[in-house]
Design an enzyme around this catalytic site. Structure first.
Site, PDB file in Angstrom:
ATOM      1  N   GLN A   1       0.804  -1.222   0.000  1.00 18.87           N
ATOM      2  CA  GLN A   1       0.000   0.000   0.000  1.00 18.87           C
ATOM      3  C   GLN A   1       0.843   1.281   0.000  1.00 18.87           C
ATOM      4  O   GLN A   1       0.333   2.351  -0.309  1.00 18.87           O
ATOM      5  CB  GLN A   1      -0.949  -0.008   1.211  1.00 18.87           C
ATOM      6  CG  GLN A   1      -1.970  -1.140   1.127  1.00 18.87           C
ATOM      7  CD  GLN A   1      -2.905  -1.206   2.320  1.00 18.87           C
ATOM      8  OE1 GLN A   1      -2.593  -1.881   3.298  1.00 18.87           O
ATOM      9  NE2 GLN A   1      -4.030  -0.528   2.263  1.00 18.87           N
TER      10      GLN A   1
ATOM     11  N   HIS B   1       0.995  -9.269   4.406  1.00 15.31           N
ATOM     12  CA  HIS B   1      -0.141  -8.354   4.461  1.00 15.31           C
ATOM     13  C   HIS B   1      -0.824  -8.340   3.092  1.00 15.31           C
ATOM     14  O   HIS B   1      -0.521  -7.510   2.241  1.00 15.31           O
ATOM     15  CB  HIS B   1       0.303  -6.946   4.866  1.00 15.31           C
ATOM     16  CG  HIS B   1      -0.838  -6.068   5.289  1.00 15.31           C
ATOM     17  ND1 HIS B   1      -0.890  -5.432   6.499  1.00 15.31           N
ATOM     18  CD2 HIS B   1      -1.999  -5.750   4.659  1.00 15.31           C
ATOM     19  CE1 HIS B   1      -2.022  -4.738   6.595  1.00 15.31           C
ATOM     20  NE2 HIS B   1      -2.709  -4.922   5.478  1.00 15.31           N
TER      21      HIS B   1
ATOM     22  N   ASN C   1      -1.932 -11.302   8.020  1.00 19.23           N
ATOM     23  CA  ASN C   1      -2.853 -10.212   8.295  1.00 19.23           C
ATOM     24  C   ASN C   1      -4.274 -10.540   7.838  1.00 19.23           C
ATOM     25  O   ASN C   1      -4.492 -10.805   6.651  1.00 19.23           O
ATOM     26  CB  ASN C   1      -2.381  -8.940   7.574  1.00 19.23           C
ATOM     27  CG  ASN C   1      -3.300  -7.763   7.858  1.00 19.23           C
ATOM     28  OD1 ASN C   1      -3.359  -7.280   8.982  1.00 19.23           O
ATOM     29  ND2 ASN C   1      -4.050  -7.319   6.860  1.00 19.23           N
ATOM     30  N   GLU C   2      -5.182 -10.542   8.772  1.00 16.86           N
ATOM     31  CA  GLU C   2      -6.615 -10.723   8.498  1.00 16.86           C
ATOM     32  C   GLU C   2      -6.947 -11.992   7.713  1.00 16.86           C
ATOM     33  O   GLU C   2      -7.721 -11.946   6.746  1.00 16.86           O
ATOM     34  CB  GLU C   2      -7.191  -9.495   7.792  1.00 16.86           C
ATOM     35  CG  GLU C   2      -7.014  -8.230   8.612  1.00 16.86           C
ATOM     36  CD  GLU C   2      -7.795  -7.045   8.086  1.00 16.86           C
ATOM     37  OE1 GLU C   2      -8.204  -7.067   6.922  1.00 16.86           O
ATOM     38  OE2 GLU C   2      -7.979  -6.090   8.856  1.00 16.86           O
TER      39      GLU C   2
HETATM   40  C1  GCO Z   1      -7.435  -4.282   6.152  1.00 17.45           C
HETATM   41  C2  GCO Z   1      -6.020  -4.089   5.913  1.00 17.45           C
HETATM   42  C3  GCO Z   1      -5.613  -2.714   5.527  1.00 17.45           C
HETATM   43  C4  GCO Z   1      -6.691  -1.797   4.993  1.00 17.45           C
HETATM   44  C5  GCO Z   1      -7.460  -1.128   6.110  1.00 17.45           C
HETATM   45  C6  GCO Z   1      -8.547  -0.208   5.645  1.00 17.45           C
HETATM   46  O1  GCO Z   1      -7.830  -4.230   7.299  1.00 17.45           O
HETATM   47  O2  GCO Z   1      -8.176  -4.485   5.198  1.00 17.45           O
HETATM   48  O3  GCO Z   1      -5.240  -4.584   6.930  1.00 17.45           O
HETATM   49  O4  GCO Z   1      -4.697  -3.013   4.541  1.00 17.45           O
HETATM   50  O5  GCO Z   1      -6.147  -0.834   4.189  1.00 17.45           O
HETATM   51  O6  GCO Z   1      -8.054  -2.083   6.935  1.00 17.45           O
HETATM   52  O7  GCO Z   1      -9.522  -0.904   4.921  1.00 17.45           O
END
Ligand code: GCO
Length: 427
Positions: free
Chosen positions: A24, A118, A162-163
């Site tokens: 990003q 990420h 991440n997520e």
């Molecule tokens: C997510 C990611 C980020 C996003 C942020 C805003 O949570 O999707 O970790 O990369 O940019 O959350 O949407």
């Protein structure tokens, strides 16, 4: 709990900072799966990431601005596709590049927190099926071990994935804030010609090639592979650095039940959140990433009333969600919580400050009630590439000129830094 100040419940050593992600902000992450999808005809991305914020070259300036404001922790991600451009081929030069980011943190008195994946993965990993590939956990862990060995004791805090729960949450059928559903649709239900072009571009077969994004992790196989990737990745990091503190970071929407929506809410919390929070048991911490809530009726989400304020992403402005999420996470994961993301996409910086203040009040209340929260990292340090939505969403504490890359701190940076310097006492 030890309080550093009579008027603050924020414990001593609380991590105050901001977060970013490589794809990003760095620019020209050309070997990644996302770059490939951004550049096929009919791409679901409104614009390609391009030079992003050019943070690949300007990271020292970013870190200096963060530190200068009074923030003490910087969460950033290292790009797997740069570090391992071909399977098993590791780039010493790129590892050194990221070590210089880590060193810039230390020089500025900032604690680095490194995210190992990420959203983006190497093109070759996508070509081989990404998280559907039975070899995925092993491949990921090998890479984690190489990074942690290179960093040695210069990095203590690691986030593996991440997520990874995003796809599970979003695929449960329209049960997410509308904007997230649009993102899910954009990334998953792409035109077959786009899928074909993506596969061709990566040199793989159409029915095997898979984007490494968590948006695509919703089959049981992929979900179980990511859980295993986390476990093996954590072990690899700890083998290289026994002092490392390792966790993963989860997207936690604050699901709330309207009358009749109790069952749906329970199912959603379980399948979209708690099953992943349980994996954190035994970790050093769990990363909580919360932006908003979703109210569920008996048939699905209750539409947000038209007069309710929304952010640029279309999400209800509901900063109270964070306090609820940290409690949920602590209860299920039974490990310390670090807020690894929380913020708001808005052109009005006063709204960002108001949102963040309320979110932090929720954290403060949770701390006062005995919840073990160790840090708050704002999303995001910089206005950046918001995935399929491109550059129109401004989440940053710092604005970035799209042509010159000039950084302009917003009042919210100074505001958060002041809170950090007082360890929350002035909130
Ligand atoms: C997510 C990611 C980020 C996003 C942020 C805003 O949570 O999707 O970790 O990369 O940019 O959350 O949407």
């Amino acid at each position: 709990m030890v309080s550093s100040d009579a008027s603050s419940v924020f414990p001593e050593g609380f991590l105050w900072g901001a977060a970013t992600a490589g794809h990003q902000i760095e620019g020209n992450n050309t070997l990644s799966d996302h770059w490939a999808l951004e550049h096929v005809p009919g791409s679901p991305f409104v614009e390609p990431s391009g030079d992003a914020c050019d943070s690949y070259h300007r990271f020292a300036e970013d870190i200096a601005l963060l530190a200068g404001a009074g923030l003490g922790t910087y969460r950033f991600s290292v790009e797997w596709s740069r570090i391992e451009p071909e399977p098993g081929v590791f780039s010493r030069a790129e590892l050194d590049h990221y070590l210089s980011v880590v060193e810039a943190c230390h020089q500025a008195g900032v604690t680095p927190m490194v995210t190992l994946q990420h959203f983006t993965t190497p093109g070759w990993f996508a070509r081989e099926g990404a998280w559907n590939n039975p070899e995925a956990p092993k491949l990921f862990a090998r890479y984690c071990g190489v990074v942690a060995a290179h960093f040695g004791d210069a990095v203590t805090w690691y986030c593996t994935l991440n997520e990874p729960n995003l796809g599970a949450m979003a695929s449960l059928g329209g049960m997410l804030p509308m904007a997230a559903m649009e993102a899910f649709g954009a990334i998953t239900r792409v035109d077959p010609t786009v899928t074909r072009a993506f596969a061709v571009r990566l040199g793989g077969a159409e029915d095997t090639v898979e984007l490494g994004s968590p948006m695509r992790i919703f089959s049981t196989v992929a979900i179980e592979n990511t859980k295993e990737a986390h476990r093996q990745g954590r072990a690899a990091v700890k083998d290289a650095n026994p002092a490392a503190k390792v966790g993963w970071t989860l997207a936690l929407v604050d699901f709330q039940a309207a009358p009749g929506g109790e069952n749906l809410t329970r199912q959603l919390r379980e399948a979209g959140g708690s099953q992943f929070l349980e994996v954190s048991r035994g970790d050093d911490f769990v990363g909580v990433q919360t932006y908003t809530r979703e109210v569920m009726g008996p048939m699905g989400p209750v539409p947000v009333p038209d007069d309710t304020p929304r952010s640029q992403t279309g999400w209800e402005v509901y900063p109270q969600a964070l306090g609820h999420s940290v409690r949920w996470a602590a209860e299920v994961a039974q490990v310390p919580v670090v807020v690894t993301e929380n913020g708001m996409a808005t052109a009005d910086d006063a709204d960002r400050i108001a949102y963040t203040r309320t979110a932090l009040e929720g954290v403060r209340q949770a701390l006062a009630d005995g919840v073990d929260v160790r840090g708050y990292l704002h999303w995001s340090l910089l206005d950046n590439f918001e995935w399929h939505s491109g550059y129109a969403m401004t989440f940053g504490l710092i604005a970035v000129d799209r042509t010159t890359f000039q950084r302009t701190p917003k009042p919210s940076l100074e505001w958060l830094g002041t809170i950090a310097r007082g360890n929350g006492a002035t909130l």
